[in-house]
Design a protein around this motif. Sequence first.
Motif, PDB file in Angstrom:
ATOM      1  N   TYR A   3      -9.816 -29.151  -3.478  1.00 42.92           N
ATOM      2  CA  TYR A   3     -10.715 -30.072  -3.362  1.00 42.92           C
ATOM      3  C   TYR A   3     -11.834 -29.430  -2.337  1.00 42.92           C
ATOM      4  O   TYR A   3     -11.977 -29.169  -1.415  1.00 42.92           O
ATOM      5  N   GLU A   4     -13.074 -29.991  -2.986  1.00 37.93           N
ATOM      6  CA  GLU A   4     -14.431 -29.722  -2.380  1.00 37.93           C
ATOM      7  C   GLU A   4     -14.976 -30.963  -2.002  1.00 37.93           C
ATOM      8  O   GLU A   4     -15.022 -32.086  -2.690  1.00 37.93           O
ATOM      9  N   THR A   5     -15.419 -30.779  -0.716  1.00 39.70           N
ATOM     10  CA  THR A   5     -15.948 -32.019  -0.073  1.00 39.70           C
ATOM     11  C   THR A   5     -16.817 -31.958   0.968  1.00 39.70           C
ATOM     12  O   THR A   5     -17.131 -30.697   1.302  1.00 39.70           O
ATOM     13  N   LYS A   6     -17.845 -32.670   1.137  1.00 39.06           N
ATOM     14  CA  LYS A   6     -18.936 -32.557   2.080  1.00 39.06           C
ATOM     15  C   LYS A   6     -18.406 -32.848   3.593  1.00 39.06           C
ATOM     16  O   LYS A   6     -18.902 -32.304   4.785  1.00 39.06           O
ATOM     17  N   ALA A   7     -17.266 -33.750   3.876  1.00 39.29           N
ATOM     18  CA  ALA A   7     -16.751 -33.981   5.336  1.00 39.29           C
ATOM     19  C   ALA A   7     -15.413 -34.402   4.939  1.00 39.29           C
ATOM     20  O   ALA A   7     -14.808 -34.591   4.025  1.00 39.29           O
ATOM     21  N   ILE A   8     -14.708 -34.086   6.256  1.00 39.90           N
ATOM     22  CA  ILE A   8     -13.118 -34.320   6.034  1.00 39.90           C
ATOM     23  C   ILE A   8     -12.773 -35.139   7.297  1.00 39.90           C
ATOM     24  O   ILE A   8     -13.360 -34.815   8.257  1.00 39.90           O
ATOM     25  N   VAL A   9     -11.991 -36.221   7.164  1.00 37.63           N
ATOM     26  CA  VAL A   9     -11.446 -37.017   8.385  1.00 37.63           C
ATOM     27  C   VAL A   9      -9.857 -36.475   8.311  1.00 37.63           C
ATOM     28  O   VAL A   9      -9.030 -36.949   7.204  1.00 37.63           O
ATOM     29  N   ILE A  10      -9.399 -36.042   9.414  1.00 37.40           N
ATOM     30  CA  ILE A  10      -8.066 -35.379   9.553  1.00 37.40           C
ATOM     31  C   ILE A  10      -7.349 -36.595  10.278  1.00 37.40           C
ATOM     32  O   ILE A  10      -7.573 -36.755  11.476  1.00 37.40           O
ATOM     33  N   ALA A  11      -6.428 -37.245   9.840  1.00 37.84           N
ATOM     34  CA  ALA A  11      -5.482 -38.263  10.182  1.00 37.84           C
ATOM     35  C   ALA A  11      -4.114 -38.060   9.909  1.00 37.84           C
ATOM     36  O   ALA A  11      -3.539 -39.007   9.582  1.00 37.84           O
ATOM     37  N   SER A  12      -3.646 -36.726  10.095  1.00 32.50           N
ATOM     38  CA  SER A  12      -2.349 -36.237   9.713  1.00 32.50           C
ATOM     39  C   SER A  12      -1.352 -36.677  10.730  1.00 32.50           C
ATOM     40  O   SER A  12      -0.078 -36.529  10.514  1.00 32.50           O
ATOM     41  N   GLY A  13      -1.860 -37.202  11.920  1.00 29.43           N
ATOM     42  CA  GLY A  13      -0.699 -37.959  12.682  1.00 29.43           C
ATOM     43  C   GLY A  13       0.045 -36.897  13.513  1.00 29.43           C
ATOM     44  O   GLY A  13      -0.268 -35.732  13.819  1.00 29.43           O
ATOM     45  N   SER A  14       1.011 -36.900  13.835  1.00 28.51           N
ATOM     46  CA  SER A  14       2.147 -36.053  14.624  1.00 28.51           C
ATOM     47  C   SER A  14       3.660 -36.452  13.830  1.00 28.51           C
ATOM     48  O   SER A  14       4.031 -37.304  13.185  1.00 28.51           O
ATOM     49  N   ILE A  15       4.389 -35.426  14.002  1.00 30.56           N
ATOM     50  CA  ILE A  15       5.703 -35.284  13.238  1.00 30.56           C
ATOM     51  C   ILE A  15       6.488 -35.089  14.191  1.00 30.56           C
ATOM     52  O   ILE A  15       6.537 -34.429  15.456  1.00 30.56           O
ATOM     53  N   LEU A  16       7.758 -35.431  13.912  1.00 34.63           N
ATOM     54  CA  LEU A  16       9.162 -35.366  15.009  1.00 34.63           C
ATOM     55  C   LEU A  16       9.459 -33.813  15.061  1.00 34.63           C
ATOM     56  O   LEU A  16       9.423 -32.962  14.080  1.00 34.63           O
ATOM     57  N   LYS A  17       9.856 -33.582  16.184  1.00 34.28           N
ATOM     58  CA  LYS A  17      10.349 -32.198  16.563  1.00 34.28           C
ATOM     59  C   LYS A  17      11.844 -32.366  16.352  1.00 34.28           C
ATOM     60  O   LYS A  17      12.440 -33.433  16.225  1.00 34.28           O
ATOM     61  N   LYS A  18      12.349 -30.915  15.843  1.00 29.60           N
ATOM     62  CA  LYS A  18      13.640 -30.901  15.553  1.00 29.60           C
ATOM     63  C   LYS A  18      14.493 -30.741  17.044  1.00 29.60           C
ATOM     64  O   LYS A  18      13.873 -29.970  17.765  1.00 29.60           O
TER      65      LYS A  18
ATOM     66  N   THR B 245     -14.935 -33.157  15.345  1.00 25.15           N
ATOM     67  CA  THR B 245     -14.290 -31.935  15.962  1.00 25.15           C
ATOM     68  C   THR B 245     -15.187 -30.889  16.292  1.00 25.15           C
ATOM     69  O   THR B 245     -16.615 -31.150  16.197  1.00 25.15           O
ATOM     70  N   SER B 246     -14.814 -29.677  16.808  1.00 26.86           N
ATOM     71  CA  SER B 246     -15.827 -28.541  16.884  1.00 26.86           C
ATOM     72  C   SER B 246     -16.468 -28.146  15.745  1.00 26.86           C
ATOM     73  O   SER B 246     -17.444 -27.330  15.870  1.00 26.86           O
ATOM     74  N   ILE B 247     -15.860 -28.377  14.557  1.00 26.96           N
ATOM     75  CA  ILE B 247     -16.723 -28.108  13.370  1.00 26.96           C
ATOM     76  C   ILE B 247     -17.431 -29.309  12.761  1.00 26.96           C
ATOM     77  O   ILE B 247     -16.769 -30.382  12.659  1.00 26.96           O
ATOM     78  N   SER B 248     -18.807 -29.183  12.603  1.00 21.53           N
ATOM     79  CA  SER B 248     -19.539 -30.328  11.983  1.00 21.53           C
ATOM     80  C   SER B 248     -19.086 -30.645  10.802  1.00 21.53           C
ATOM     81  O   SER B 248     -18.707 -29.715   9.970  1.00 21.53           O
ATOM     82  N   GLY B 249     -18.875 -31.946  10.495  1.00 22.29           N
ATOM     83  CA  GLY B 249     -18.352 -32.455   9.259  1.00 22.29           C
ATOM     84  C   GLY B 249     -17.034 -32.586   9.124  1.00 22.29           C
ATOM     85  O   GLY B 249     -16.415 -33.202   8.189  1.00 22.29           O
ATOM     86  N   ILE B 250     -16.076 -32.057  10.290  1.00 19.71           N
ATOM     87  CA  ILE B 250     -14.868 -32.457  10.412  1.00 19.71           C
ATOM     88  C   ILE B 250     -14.415 -33.283  11.460  1.00 19.71           C
ATOM     89  O   ILE B 250     -14.717 -33.141  12.621  1.00 19.71           O
ATOM     90  N   TYR B 251     -13.682 -34.547  11.191  1.00 15.79           N
ATOM     91  CA  TYR B 251     -13.686 -35.453  12.126  1.00 15.79           C
ATOM     92  C   TYR B 251     -11.872 -35.608  12.246  1.00 15.79           C
ATOM     93  O   TYR B 251     -11.078 -35.333  11.556  1.00 15.79           O
ATOM     94  N   ALA B 252     -11.459 -36.018  13.427  1.00 13.97           N
ATOM     95  CA  ALA B 252     -10.121 -36.061  13.800  1.00 13.97           C
ATOM     96  C   ALA B 252      -9.828 -37.648  14.339  1.00 13.97           C
ATOM     97  O   ALA B 252     -10.869 -38.186  15.082  1.00 13.97           O
ATOM     98  N   CYS B 253      -8.679 -38.328  13.822  1.00 14.89           N
ATOM     99  CA  CYS B 253      -8.441 -39.855  14.136  1.00 14.89           C
ATOM    100  C   CYS B 253      -7.141 -40.165  14.335  1.00 14.89           C
ATOM    101  O   CYS B 253      -6.529 -39.437  13.603  1.00 14.89           O
ATOM    102  N   GLY B 254      -6.834 -41.093  15.231  1.00 11.06           N
ATOM    103  CA  GLY B 254      -5.230 -41.404  15.114  1.00 11.06           C
ATOM    104  C   GLY B 254      -4.598 -40.440  16.010  1.00 11.06           C
ATOM    105  O   GLY B 254      -5.236 -39.955  17.228  1.00 11.06           O
ATOM    106  N   ASP B 255      -3.227 -40.361  15.823  1.00 11.01           N
ATOM    107  CA  ASP B 255      -2.242 -39.641  16.831  1.00 11.01           C
ATOM    108  C   ASP B 255      -2.514 -38.056  16.647  1.00 11.01           C
ATOM    109  O   ASP B 255      -2.005 -37.234  17.673  1.00 11.01           O
ATOM    110  N   ILE B 256      -3.428 -37.677  15.777  1.00 10.00           N
ATOM    111  CA  ILE B 256      -3.517 -36.046  15.819  1.00 10.00           C
ATOM    112  C   ILE B 256      -4.746 -35.587  16.816  1.00 10.00           C
ATOM    113  O   ILE B 256      -4.703 -34.467  17.331  1.00 10.00           O
ATOM    114  N   ARG B 257      -5.318 -36.789  17.434  1.00  6.29           N
ATOM    115  CA  ARG B 257      -6.528 -36.425  18.204  1.00  6.29           C
ATOM    116  C   ARG B 257      -6.125 -36.624  19.502  1.00  6.29           C
ATOM    117  O   ARG B 257      -5.190 -37.236  20.221  1.00  6.29           O
ATOM    118  N   ALA B 258      -6.426 -35.577  20.615  1.00  3.61           N
ATOM    119  CA  ALA B 258      -6.209 -35.387  21.941  1.00  3.61           C
ATOM    120  C   ALA B 258      -6.689 -36.585  22.660  1.00  3.61           C
ATOM    121  O   ALA B 258      -7.671 -37.035  22.323  1.00  3.61           O
TER     122      ALA B 258
END
Length: 291
Positions: free
Chosen positions: A100-115, A254-267
């Motif tokens: 998929y090609e895009t101008k911007a990305i929002v990363i909202a992938s959250g966190s996953i359980l450790k095993k 984020t440190s890359i222009s046009g890529i954002y992060a939100c929710g649990d994935i964000r520090a």
Amino acid sequence: MYDLIIVGAGPAGLSASIYAARARLNFIVLERVYPGGKLMWIDKIENYPGFNEIISGQVLGEKMYMQALKLGAKFNFESVKEIKDESNTKKVITENNNIYETKAIVIASGSILKKLGIPGEEQFSGKGVSYCAVCDGFFFKNKTVAVIGEGPIALSDVKFLKNIASVIWIKKRKDAIIIPADVKVIYGNVKEIKGNQKVEGILVENQEKGITEEIGVDGIFIFSGFRPSSDFLPEDKIKLEEKGFITTDNNLQTSISGIYACGDIRAHSLKQIVSACSEGAIAVEHLRKNL
């Protein structure tokens, strides 16, 4: 080419999709499992604005998802394998090898359980080993189950399961958490999960008795904390904090222009539903102005 790709459909991603749809952006949401994210594991929510009554995570997640669909959001259910930054164009590559090609990305992938990483865990995953009490608890009605883990989230699993099954809570440390009277607690470490075709027991190093003993159980619910769901991030390009969560500026870029992060994935995220929703809206509003 899309204006925006949203990675993840938990509260942050669903909120971002609602705001993107209202802004009439050309976008798509990529989600690897199901809408709602960790909401699907939460039995009772008491602190989300607008609901005087207790609401379950499943119901709240479904309401958010249906709202996004009604506004025209499009969802594809596939896992993201890689993100590439090519100046003004970003590429999102999935495990199905769709690009998929895009101008911007929002990363909202959250966190996953450790095993736990102990013998038998992988072997009996889905055969008595579960990481979601709300999802799988009813399969163990009137049986004996073990909950392995610490803190409020493990306690929430214990409270949910004790109304369905006999519960043994195995934890490493004593703390201020009030343990329900009808729950047996063992302080120690689980060393191995045992069984044949399915879970039949666990080998526990009992700290109080000073012995290692085998305890018969029909099911095991594991909570050993979370790690960021960030395996697909471009290596050495997006700035992360020491635990692997994404650092952002005040606009959630984020440190890359046009890529954002939100929710649990964000520090430094509050790790709450209401803050995740807010961050999804903030990210879309900022990127919309910069497309």
